[in-house]
Write a protein that holds these residues in place. Structure first.
Motif, PDB file in Angstrom:
ATOM      1  N   VAL A  50       0.919  -1.029   0.131  1.00  6.56           N
ATOM      2  CA  VAL A  50       0.007  -0.016  -0.109  1.00  6.56           C
ATOM      3  C   VAL A  50       0.764   1.486   0.137  1.00  6.56           C
ATOM      4  N   VAL A  51       0.364   2.253  -0.845  1.00  5.48           N
ATOM      5  CA  VAL A  51       1.248   3.376  -1.146  1.00  5.48           C
ATOM      6  C   VAL A  51       0.473   4.473  -0.208  1.00  5.48           C
ATOM      7  N   THR A  52       1.201   5.245   0.661  1.00  2.00           N
ATOM      8  CA  THR A  52       0.541   6.329   1.192  1.00  2.00           C
ATOM      9  C   THR A  52       1.002   7.624   0.550  1.00  2.00           C
ATOM     10  N   LYS A  53       0.099   8.224  -0.112  1.00  2.00           N
ATOM     11  CA  LYS A  53       0.701   9.730  -0.820  1.00  2.00           C
ATOM     12  C   LYS A  53       0.914  10.800   0.068  1.00  2.00           C
ATOM     13  N   SER A  54       1.429  12.198  -0.558  1.00  2.00           N
ATOM     14  CA  SER A  54       1.709  12.888   0.301  1.00  2.00           C
ATOM     15  C   SER A  54       0.370  13.748   1.021  1.00  2.00           C
ATOM     16  N   ASP A  55      -0.808  13.564   0.284  1.00  2.00           N
ATOM     17  CA  ASP A  55      -1.812  14.199   1.066  1.00  2.00           C
ATOM     18  C   ASP A  55      -2.770  13.247   2.078  1.00  2.00           C
ATOM     19  N   GLY A  56      -2.115  11.991   2.133  1.00  2.00           N
ATOM     20  CA  GLY A  56      -2.563  11.294   3.384  1.00  2.00           C
ATOM     21  C   GLY A  56      -3.455  10.151   2.835  1.00  2.00           C
ATOM     22  N   THR A  57      -3.624  10.041   1.515  1.00  2.00           N
ATOM     23  CA  THR A  57      -4.718   9.100   1.024  1.00  2.00           C
ATOM     24  C   THR A  57      -3.607   7.894   0.727  1.00  2.00           C
ATOM     25  N   LEU A  95      11.007  -2.265  -1.507  1.00  2.00           N
ATOM     26  CA  LEU A  95       9.974  -1.733  -1.171  1.00  2.00           C
ATOM     27  C   LEU A  95       9.076  -2.640  -0.039  1.00  2.00           C
ATOM     28  N   ARG A  96       9.071  -3.943  -0.891  1.00  2.00           N
ATOM     29  CA  ARG A  96       8.427  -4.921  -0.068  1.00  2.00           C
ATOM     30  C   ARG A  96       9.528  -5.451   1.326  1.00  2.00           C
ATOM     31  N   LEU A  97      10.484  -5.469   1.027  1.00  2.00           N
ATOM     32  CA  LEU A  97      11.312  -5.658   2.297  1.00  2.00           C
ATOM     33  C   LEU A  97      11.132  -4.576   3.600  1.00  2.00           C
ATOM     34  N   ASP A  98      10.618  -3.384   3.084  1.00  2.00           N
ATOM     35  CA  ASP A  98      10.237  -2.338   4.176  1.00  2.00           C
ATOM     36  C   ASP A  98       8.981  -2.536   4.728  1.00  2.00           C
ATOM     37  N   GLY A  99       8.057  -3.290   4.480  1.00  2.00           N
ATOM     38  CA  GLY A  99       7.089  -3.790   4.959  1.00  2.00           C
ATOM     39  C   GLY A  99       5.675  -3.476   3.941  1.00  2.00           C
ATOM     40  N   GLY A 100       4.589  -3.848   4.497  1.00  2.00           N
ATOM     41  CA  GLY A 100       3.417  -3.542   3.558  1.00  2.00           C
ATOM     42  C   GLY A 100       2.966  -1.953   3.155  1.00  2.00           C
ATOM     43  N   GLU A 101       3.513  -1.050   3.847  1.00  2.00           N
ATOM     44  CA  GLU A 101       3.197   0.230   3.498  1.00  2.00           C
ATOM     45  C   GLU A 101       4.328   1.147   3.377  1.00  2.00           C
ATOM     46  N   VAL A 102       4.337   1.863   2.374  1.00  2.00           N
ATOM     47  CA  VAL A 102       5.433   2.672   1.814  1.00  2.00           C
ATOM     48  C   VAL A 102       4.850   3.941   1.591  1.00  2.00           C
ATOM     49  N   THR A 103       5.785   4.968   1.558  1.00  2.00           N
ATOM     50  CA  THR A 103       5.030   6.532   1.225  1.00  2.00           C
ATOM     51  C   THR A 103       5.615   6.501  -0.179  1.00  2.00           C
ATOM     52  N   SER A 104       4.885   7.346  -0.915  1.00  2.00           N
ATOM     53  CA  SER A 104       5.237   7.620  -2.514  1.00  2.00           C
ATOM     54  C   SER A 104       6.627   8.218  -2.442  1.00  2.00           C
ATOM     55  N   SER A 105       7.013   9.197  -1.468  1.00  2.00           N
ATOM     56  CA  SER A 105       8.265   9.792  -1.512  1.00  2.00           C
ATOM     57  C   SER A 105       9.294   8.740  -1.701  1.00  2.00           C
ATOM     58  N   ARG A 106       9.374   7.491  -0.688  1.00  2.00           N
ATOM     59  CA  ARG A 106      10.125   6.504  -0.566  1.00  2.00           C
ATOM     60  C   ARG A 106      10.349   5.855  -1.958  1.00  2.00           C
TER      61      ARG A 106
END
Length: 150
Positions: A50-57, A95-106
């Motif tokens: 799951v990607v968390t966008k800069s606006d929080g969505t 990214l998958r190694l980082d976990g199930g949720e990442v930020t779009s900036s990452r």
């Protein structure tokens, strides 16, 4: 597997090998209808990313967005589709190694890290969109950063 050229559904595997450090299988295929050769990748289906966008969505991760951005950045450059696919897969694996949720900036930073090594012009193009350059000074400071990293 449908042929991307003529859309026939009869293709054969010509060559298979491990890719992405053993986490995928790269297959060269040939269309039995038109003879077109293309590459596919087979990988284990994993937990959704799951990607968390800069606006929080949030939204599901879509590797095709990375591929699309890389194709735009490498347009007219000597970077082939296989390199683009491998780069996108490497970013996804990281990214998958980082976990199930990442930020779009990452995601953007992970793409830039790899693109810098592949093609510096494509790196600058991608960085200009990703970092929202406003003028020549932004390009100059990014170029200086690129020189330090090289």
């Amino acid at each position: 597997m449908h042929c991307p050229s003529c859309h026939a559904d009869d293709t054969k595997v010509v060559d298979s090998r491990l890719a992405a450090e053993g986490s995928a299988i790269r297959r060269r295929r040939q269309c039995l209808g038109c003879g077109y050769r293309f590459t596919t990748y087979e990988r284990v289906e994993e937990l959704p990313l799951v990607v968390t966008k800069s606006d929080g969505t949030t939204q599901p991760f879509d590797r095709d967005k990375i591929v699309h951005g890389l194709r735009a950045a490498t347009k007219g450059r000597s970077v082939d589709d296989i390199t683009i696919a491998e780069l996108a897969s490497a970013v996804e694996d990281e990214l998958r190694l980082d976990g199930g949720e990442v930020t779009s900036s990452r995601i953007g930073l992970a793409v830039l890290e790899r693109l810098r090594v592949v093609d510096e012009v494509a790196y600058m193009r991608f960085a200009s969109v990703y970092k929202n350059f406003d003028g020549a000074a932004d390009f100059q400071s990014e170029l200086e950063l690129l020189k330090k990293l090289s």
